[in-house]
Write a protein that holds these residues in place. Structure first.
Motif, PDB file in Angstrom:
ATOM      1  N   VAL A 447      26.596  11.064  42.886  1.00  0.00           N
ATOM      2  CA  VAL A 447      26.562  12.492  42.640  1.00  0.00           C
ATOM      3  C   VAL A 447      27.901  12.953  42.799  1.00  0.00           C
ATOM      4  O   VAL A 447      28.570  12.881  43.838  1.00  0.00           O
ATOM      5  N   PRO A 448      28.248  13.821  41.837  1.00  0.00           N
ATOM      6  CA  PRO A 448      29.853  14.452  42.140  1.00  0.00           C
ATOM      7  C   PRO A 448      29.594  15.494  43.234  1.00  0.00           C
ATOM      8  O   PRO A 448      28.510  16.172  43.391  1.00  0.00           O
ATOM      9  N   GLU A 449      30.640  15.736  43.874  1.00  0.00           N
ATOM     10  CA  GLU A 449      30.794  16.612  45.054  1.00  0.00           C
ATOM     11  C   GLU A 449      30.854  18.099  44.544  1.00  0.00           C
ATOM     12  O   GLU A 449      31.381  18.245  43.242  1.00  0.00           O
ATOM     13  N   ILE A 450      30.161  19.150  45.056  1.00  0.00           N
ATOM     14  CA  ILE A 450      30.015  20.643  44.284  1.00  0.00           C
ATOM     15  C   ILE A 450      30.654  21.403  45.396  1.00  0.00           C
ATOM     16  O   ILE A 450      30.413  21.587  46.563  1.00  0.00           O
ATOM     17  N   GLY A 451      31.743  22.137  44.723  1.00  0.00           N
ATOM     18  CA  GLY A 451      32.553  23.157  45.588  1.00  0.00           C
ATOM     19  C   GLY A 451      32.780  22.897  47.146  1.00  0.00           C
ATOM     20  O   GLY A 451      32.333  23.590  47.955  1.00  0.00           O
ATOM     21  N   ASN A 452      33.782  21.994  47.256  1.00  0.00           N
ATOM     22  CA  ASN A 452      34.259  21.584  48.528  1.00  0.00           C
ATOM     23  C   ASN A 452      35.053  22.627  49.018  1.00  0.00           C
ATOM     24  O   ASN A 452      35.534  22.353  50.444  1.00  0.00           O
ATOM     25  N   ASN A 453      35.518  23.725  48.496  1.00  0.00           N
ATOM     26  CA  ASN A 453      36.547  24.551  49.239  1.00  0.00           C
ATOM     27  C   ASN A 453      35.836  25.955  49.586  1.00  0.00           C
ATOM     28  O   ASN A 453      36.306  27.048  49.767  1.00  0.00           O
ATOM     29  N   ASN A 454      34.347  26.096  49.446  1.00  0.00           N
ATOM     30  CA  ASN A 454      33.657  27.343  49.637  1.00  0.00           C
ATOM     31  C   ASN A 454      32.587  26.780  50.315  1.00  0.00           C
ATOM     32  O   ASN A 454      31.650  26.270  49.840  1.00  0.00           O
ATOM     33  N   ILE A 455      32.352  27.622  51.375  1.00  0.00           N
ATOM     34  CA  ILE A 455      31.213  27.286  52.400  1.00  0.00           C
ATOM     35  C   ILE A 455      29.963  27.615  51.614  1.00  0.00           C
ATOM     36  O   ILE A 455      28.911  26.936  52.096  1.00  0.00           O
ATOM     37  N   TYR A 456      29.982  28.547  50.948  1.00  0.00           N
ATOM     38  CA  TYR A 456      28.604  29.090  50.131  1.00  0.00           C
ATOM     39  C   TYR A 456      28.237  27.706  49.240  1.00  0.00           C
ATOM     40  O   TYR A 456      26.875  27.187  49.080  1.00  0.00           O
ATOM     41  N   TRP A 457      29.083  27.241  48.563  1.00  0.00           N
ATOM     42  CA  TRP A 457      28.771  26.227  47.767  1.00  0.00           C
ATOM     43  C   TRP A 457      28.591  24.928  48.376  1.00  0.00           C
ATOM     44  O   TRP A 457      27.779  24.214  47.964  1.00  0.00           O
ATOM     45  N   VAL A 458      29.330  24.644  49.639  1.00  0.00           N
ATOM     46  CA  VAL A 458      28.926  23.549  50.447  1.00  0.00           C
ATOM     47  C   VAL A 458      27.552  23.455  50.895  1.00  0.00           C
ATOM     48  O   VAL A 458      26.873  22.678  50.907  1.00  0.00           O
ATOM     49  N   LEU A 459      27.014  24.669  51.413  1.00  0.00           N
ATOM     50  CA  LEU A 459      25.885  24.887  51.990  1.00  0.00           C
ATOM     51  C   LEU A 459      24.792  24.638  50.851  1.00  0.00           C
ATOM     52  O   LEU A 459      23.689  24.155  50.975  1.00  0.00           O
ATOM     53  N   PHE A 460      25.049  25.260  49.736  1.00  0.00           N
ATOM     54  CA  PHE A 460      24.240  24.949  48.513  1.00  0.00           C
ATOM     55  C   PHE A 460      23.919  23.551  48.191  1.00  0.00           C
ATOM     56  O   PHE A 460      22.861  22.997  47.839  1.00  0.00           O
ATOM     57  N   SER A 461      25.215  22.943  48.164  1.00  0.00           N
ATOM     58  CA  SER A 461      25.212  21.268  47.960  1.00  0.00           C
ATOM     59  C   SER A 461      24.324  20.533  48.848  1.00  0.00           C
ATOM     60  O   SER A 461      23.707  19.590  48.727  1.00  0.00           O
ATOM     61  N   ILE A 462      24.725  20.931  50.094  1.00  0.00           N
ATOM     62  CA  ILE A 462      23.698  20.369  51.464  1.00  0.00           C
ATOM     63  C   ILE A 462      22.289  20.550  51.013  1.00  0.00           C
ATOM     64  O   ILE A 462      21.517  19.507  51.032  1.00  0.00           O
ATOM     65  N   GLY A 463      21.879  21.636  50.912  1.00  0.00           N
ATOM     66  CA  GLY A 463      20.431  22.236  50.721  1.00  0.00           C
ATOM     67  C   GLY A 463      19.663  21.401  49.496  1.00  0.00           C
ATOM     68  O   GLY A 463      18.790  20.873  49.479  1.00  0.00           O
ATOM     69  N   LEU A 464      20.672  21.317  48.374  1.00  0.00           N
ATOM     70  CA  LEU A 464      20.154  20.607  47.073  1.00  0.00           C
ATOM     71  C   LEU A 464      19.895  19.214  47.242  1.00  0.00           C
ATOM     72  O   LEU A 464      18.947  18.712  46.889  1.00  0.00           O
ATOM     73  N   LYS A 465      20.959  18.585  47.788  1.00  0.00           N
ATOM     74  CA  LYS A 465      20.860  17.217  47.799  1.00  0.00           C
ATOM     75  C   LYS A 465      20.045  16.566  48.882  1.00  0.00           C
ATOM     76  O   LYS A 465      19.218  15.703  48.805  1.00  0.00           O
ATOM     77  N   SER A 466      19.818  17.362  49.915  1.00  0.00           N
ATOM     78  CA  SER A 466      18.566  17.173  51.326  1.00  0.00           C
ATOM     79  C   SER A 466      17.424  17.347  50.469  1.00  0.00           C
ATOM     80  O   SER A 466      16.406  16.353  50.681  1.00  0.00           O
ATOM     81  N   PHE A 467      17.235  18.552  49.646  1.00  0.00           N
ATOM     82  CA  PHE A 467      16.007  18.798  49.389  1.00  0.00           C
ATOM     83  C   PHE A 467      15.378  17.586  48.299  1.00  0.00           C
ATOM     84  O   PHE A 467      14.322  17.041  48.448  1.00  0.00           O
ATOM     85  N   LEU A 468      16.425  17.062  47.201  1.00  0.00           N
ATOM     86  CA  LEU A 468      16.039  16.048  46.275  1.00  0.00           C
ATOM     87  C   LEU A 468      15.787  14.653  47.165  1.00  0.00           C
ATOM     88  O   LEU A 468      14.973  13.846  46.682  1.00  0.00           O
ATOM     89  N   THR A 469      16.723  14.326  48.154  1.00  0.00           N
ATOM     90  CA  THR A 469      16.701  13.301  48.678  1.00  0.00           C
ATOM     91  C   THR A 469      15.234  13.153  49.577  1.00  0.00           C
ATOM     92  O   THR A 469      14.527  12.188  49.438  1.00  0.00           O
TER      93      THR A 469
END
Length: 504
Positions: A447-469
């Motif tokens: 899975v490619p990393e999403i928005g590593n330089n913006n806290i909101y994109w980071v939180l979105f990435s964590i939420g999305l990957k965690s939910f799917l996992t």
């Protein structure tokens, strides 16, 4: 049983609250307000203090658990049992403290080159260890009176909140480093004083030593038992603390600070094991008393299976979001160096979880004394591995030493149980869960990393990957019916949701 259940529930809630506060401290407050070498200094002083305290107690906590029933008598102030618990560790403290003083020169030379700050604060170890000794004693004394919630609150919540406050005060230069170390020791002094008042409040502050004479014959047995526990506990505790102690001497406090953060992240997956082991240990003890090997086998396999499921899920959640998690840690460019340490430590803890309740089975068995040999082997192995690997591979050497010692010791414990009573913790579901976890692990790596330089994109990435996992893993485990216990919990949740929706 009412008080046991109430205290158990309260203790569990307090423990998890403490874990949350500890995570905030280690993953945000410490990296934000302290330099890595200052984090390393705090960790080294605490670990050395804990080792000295554990050796000084000479098994006082275990003595309280095992022998209090022989002293219990309210009218005779429990035959001076509290007096004994206060005096016995004091002798141990003076003895171990004396050895430490004799070895002062070696201690200072050991740390002087790479971690001079540890040498500078050598004498702070003595008051810190003293308060740790008696915090442990008073917690044990509270525990035998079926009171664990308040002492757990002091240890898990209050101490961590005070430590966070001290670090923030230090950051704003209201105190210097000497003040930080002094207040660190003071937090444990506060815990000690609060426990004294708590025991007084319970009406169990019995300092009448006169009745102790009636138990002189039993005291000899207690001392023998305490020395036995002392030797086993010494190697066991040193094995868990030696990585930090050696790492700081060979590589310095900065890498120790980085290792401390990564190590904590890797150990998060073992939290379910701590709770499950407390629940299953008395059940295994009862099964041993009844020679119910069918029950032991059932508990052995169930703990292995359910711990593996929870451990794999947590490992996937942590590693799947590892870059994002490090991004959220202040000064992440420093701490990202410990990224793969998280994986190594997590896998070592997973090996402990997949082997189920092997430790509880041995400790509750007629051959429990063999645990003494196991602990000594573990201690020697861990110490040797750290001394060999750390000079070559610094903090990764410490992580690999932990990985090797955990793997070998769990193999030994499982082999002993198999040879003694013919039981093992594995089923066909064990392999299936590992394969499913491995598949999802490889998928997350793609899975490619999403928005590593913006806290909101980071939180979105964590939420999305965690939910799917969670959805993929739990669905497969539930659909394939690997765990009856987990399926029952999910069915209850689904039934609850269904009932709520039907009322609308």
């Amino acid at each position: 049983m009412g008080i046991v259940v109430r205290q158990g529930v309260k203790g569990t809630v307090v423990t998890y609250l403490g874990v949350l506060i500890g995570a905030i401290n280690l993953l945000w407050i410490f990296p934000k307000f302290l330099k890595p070498e200052e984090i390393g200094l705090i960790r080294v002083l605490l670990d050395i203090g804990m080792v000295v305290a554990a050796l000084s107690q000479v098994g006082a906590g275990n003595i309280a658990d095992r022998f209090f029933s022989h002293f219990r008598d309210e009218e005779k102030f429990h035959h001076g049992f509290l007096v004994f618990l206060l005096l016995f560790p004091l002798l141990g403290y003076l003895f171990i403290g004396g050895i430490l003083l004799i070895g002062e020169t070696y201690f200072i030379e050991f740390y002087q080159q790479k971690s001079a700050l540890v040498s500078h604060y050598f004498y702070s170890i003595f008051p810190l260890a003293f308060f740790l000794v008696y915090v442990g004693v008073f917690e044990a004394y509270s525990r035998i009176h079926m009171r664990i919630a308040i002492p757990a609150f002091f240890r898990e919540v209050l101490l961590r909140l005070l430590l966070a406050g001290i670090v923030i005060v230090y950051y704003f230069k209201l105190i210097d480093l000497d003040g930080l170390v002094f207040l660190l020791i003071s937090t444990y002094a506060i815990n000690f004083i609060l426990l004294c008042f708590y025991i007084k409040f319970l009406g169990r502050w019995y300092l009448n030593a006169g009745y102790l004479r009636a138990k002189v014959g039993l005291i000899k047995e207690i001392i023998y038992y305490g020395l036995f526990i002392f030797l086993a506990g010494a190697f066991g505790l040193i094995a868990t603390k030696i990585d930090i102690i050696i790492l700081s001497a060979y590589t310095g406090l900065k890498l120790t600070g980085v290792y401390t953060i990564a190590f904590f992240m890797g150990t998060i997956i073992e939290i379910p094991r701590r709770s499950l082991s407390q629940i299953v240990s008395p059940l295994i003890g009862e099964a041993w008393r009844n020679n119910d090997f069918v029950k032991i086998d059932e508990l052995y396999k169930k703990t292995s299976l359910n711990q593996l499921i929870l451990g794999v899920l947590l490992l996937l959640l942590i590693w799947g979001n590892i870059n994002e998690l490090f991004f959220m840690i202040p000064n992440s460019e420093i701490y990202i160096a410990g990224k793969y340490i998280v994986l190594i430590i997590a896998i070592s803890r997973l090996s402990d979880m997949v082997t189920g309740s092997n430790a509880e089975i041995i400790l509750n068995s007629p051959f429990y004394k063999i645990n003494f040999i196991i602990v000594i082997i573990s201690g020697v192995l861990t110490i040797a591995a750290n001394f060999i690997l750390i000079p070559k591979y610094d903090m990764y050497g410490a992580a690999f030493a932990t990985f090797i010692s955990f793997g070998i010791m769990n193999f030994i414990k499982s082999y002993i149980i198999y040879k003694k009573i013919g039981l093992h913790p594995f089923t066909k579901e064990t392999l299936h869960i590992i394969l499913i976890g491995g598949g999802i692990f490889l998928l997350l790596e793609c899975v490619p990393e999403i928005g590593n330089n913006n806290i909101y994109w980071v939180l979105f990435s964590i939420g999305l990957k965690s939910f799917l996992t969670i959805m993929i893993f739990i669905f497969l485990v539930y659909y394939l019916k690997f765990s009856a216990e987990l399926n029952n919990i999910i069915d209850m949740i689904l039934q609850f949701i269904k009932s709520k929706l039907s009322k609308r």
